[in-house]
Design a protein around this motif. Structure first.
Motif, PDB file in Angstrom:
ATOM      1  N   ARG A  27       0.834  -1.197   0.000  1.00 51.06           N
ATOM      2  CA  ARG A  27       0.000   0.000   0.000  1.00 51.06           C
ATOM      3  C   ARG A  27       0.872   1.251   0.000  1.00 51.06           C
ATOM      4  O   ARG A  27       1.886   1.308   0.675  1.00 51.06           O
ATOM      5  CB  ARG A  27      -0.922   0.032   1.225  1.00 51.06           C
ATOM      6  N   THR A  72       1.703   4.751   1.276  1.00 50.31           N
ATOM      7  CA  THR A  72       1.534   5.317   2.611  1.00 50.31           C
ATOM      8  C   THR A  72       2.233   6.663   2.672  1.00 50.31           C
ATOM      9  O   THR A  72       3.329   6.823   2.114  1.00 50.31           O
ATOM     10  CB  THR A  72       2.136   4.372   3.676  1.00 50.31           C
ATOM     11  N   HIS A  93      -0.682   7.354   6.997  1.00 56.09           N
ATOM     12  CA  HIS A  93      -2.001   7.142   6.394  1.00 56.09           C
ATOM     13  C   HIS A  93      -1.868   6.255   5.156  1.00 56.09           C
ATOM     14  O   HIS A  93      -1.190   6.617   4.195  1.00 56.09           O
ATOM     15  CB  HIS A  93      -2.638   8.482   6.013  1.00 56.09           C
ATOM     16  N   GLN A  94      -2.530   5.107   5.196  1.00 54.69           N
ATOM     17  CA  GLN A  94      -2.448   4.160   4.094  1.00 54.69           C
ATOM     18  C   GLN A  94      -3.456   4.532   3.011  1.00 54.69           C
ATOM     19  O   GLN A  94      -4.601   4.863   3.289  1.00 54.69           O
ATOM     20  CB  GLN A  94      -2.712   2.749   4.602  1.00 54.69           C
ATOM     21  N   PHE A 143       4.291  -1.419   3.322  1.00 54.88           N
ATOM     22  CA  PHE A 143       3.764  -0.059   3.262  1.00 54.88           C
ATOM     23  C   PHE A 143       4.843   0.860   2.699  1.00 54.88           C
ATOM     24  O   PHE A 143       5.860   1.130   3.340  1.00 54.88           O
ATOM     25  CB  PHE A 143       3.304   0.386   4.652  1.00 54.88           C
TER      26      PHE A 143
END
Length: 331
Positions: free
Chosen positions: A122, A124, A129-130, A211
């Motif tokens: 993901r 990030t 905050h993803q 991330f």
């Protein structure tokens, strides 16, 4: 015991001026005690306290290598030369991982009997905050050969080349004599293509276990680095075209040329909006890549328009080389 089987996993992390980010990542990795692991951090000539921070960790599973500033790809090669894991994972020093990261990757790869397992990640931000996943159109839950995967990625226009998505069997790296082409940028693209062209078993999992932190201070965002990135794209395109011409890659030859065209789009975007010394960048590209060698990659009207744009920006301005007639011939 075989040198490559002494550990379950070798985690390789290049680090340059990573004093603020490296400690949490390494500590998260060392919290996993159900596996036999080694974490190899290559301090690539840091001028901050990266090495001092690492030396605060008292764990014999951490191996620290110090080298002069040769770049991330040279750092990874240095670690590959001495790693002892059955499997290899490459991470970046400023990113984050999910719980049980190593255990789950190893379990998945072994159950799939894969040479390479590709996971998801993901985006990030620096505040944690993803956001959206890195890829969306991979063959999740399936096993493909590497060359089937090349064709899939080209047809889907999604090439997840990021190293931290991968867990790779060391024997596969060794048997195919794989290593990183040293340079400043974008050579992960070439590594992943070579990894796939070797045509092993690839498994795909939509586990978003990594991330990817968007770091505005990263070297890749520095204005003085854009010309280096453009030159690196040129090198990558040259090598993709060379791979497409190799007899063992005949089944994916056109797919590879199509991918070279995609990387040419990335190059042109940098050239038009970011680079500072356009004449040098243009001459470098034009002297190494013939227009006719990109033509077989055309698969849509959009590609035709792009090639015309590339010709106008790169091949025409100096008045010495004009695009040849469209032909399927590559050599």
């Amino acid at each position: 015991m075989n040198h490559y089987q002494q550990k379950d996993i070798s985690v390789i992390i290049p680090a340059f001026n990573a004093q603020d980010t490296i400690l949490p990542l390494v500590n998260d990795l060392l919290r996993e005690h159900t596996l036999s692991i080694e974490v190899i951090v290559v301090d690539d000539g840091s001028t901050d306290r990266t090495e001092d921070v690492l030396r605060t960790i008292s764990d014999d599973r951490l191996i620290i290598i110090r080298q002069e500033n040769l770049g991330v790809y040279a750092a990874r090669n240095a670690a590959l030369a001495l790693h002892r894991g059955e499997w290899v994972i490459f991470l970046d020093a400023d990113d984050q991982i999910a719980a049980d990261f190593l255990q789950e990757r190893l379990r998945t790869a072994r159950e799939a009997q894969a040479d390479v397992a590709i996971f998801n990640a993901r985006h990030t931000d620096c505040d944690g905050h993803q956001r959206h996943p890195v890829h969306h159109r991979q063959p999740y839950g399936q096993t493909l050969t590497g060359q089937q995967w090349i064709r899939h990625c080209v047809s889907q226009r999604e090439w997840p080349h990021y190293l931290w998505l991968q867990i790779v069997r060391s024997a596969y790296i060794r048997d195919n004599n794989l290593h990183f082409q040293e340079g400043k940028s974008h050579k992960d693209i070439l590594w992943t293509i070579q990894l796939a062209a070797a045509d092993g078993r690839f498994y795909f999992a939509d586990r978003q276990d990594y991330f990817w932190v968007n770091n505005p201070a990263s070297i890749t965002h520095r204005p003085d680095y854009y010309d280096i990135r453009a030159a690196s794209y040129t090198d990558v395109i040259v090598d993709i075209l060379a791979l497409s011409a190799q007899p063992q890659n005949r089944a994916v030859s056109r797919a590879l040329v199509r991918h070279a065209l995609v990387e040419s789009r990335h190059f042109l975007g940098l050239y038009r909006r970011k680079v500072s010394n356009r004449p040098v960048v243009r001459t470098h590209f034009r002297s190494r890549i013939a227009f006719r060698h990109l033509v077989p990659g055309v698969s849509s009207l959009s590609d035709v328009f792009f090639l015309l744009k590339l010709a106008r920006n790169i091949y025409l301005p100096a008045g010495r080389q004009t695009p040849t007639t469209v032909s399927p011939e590559r050599r």
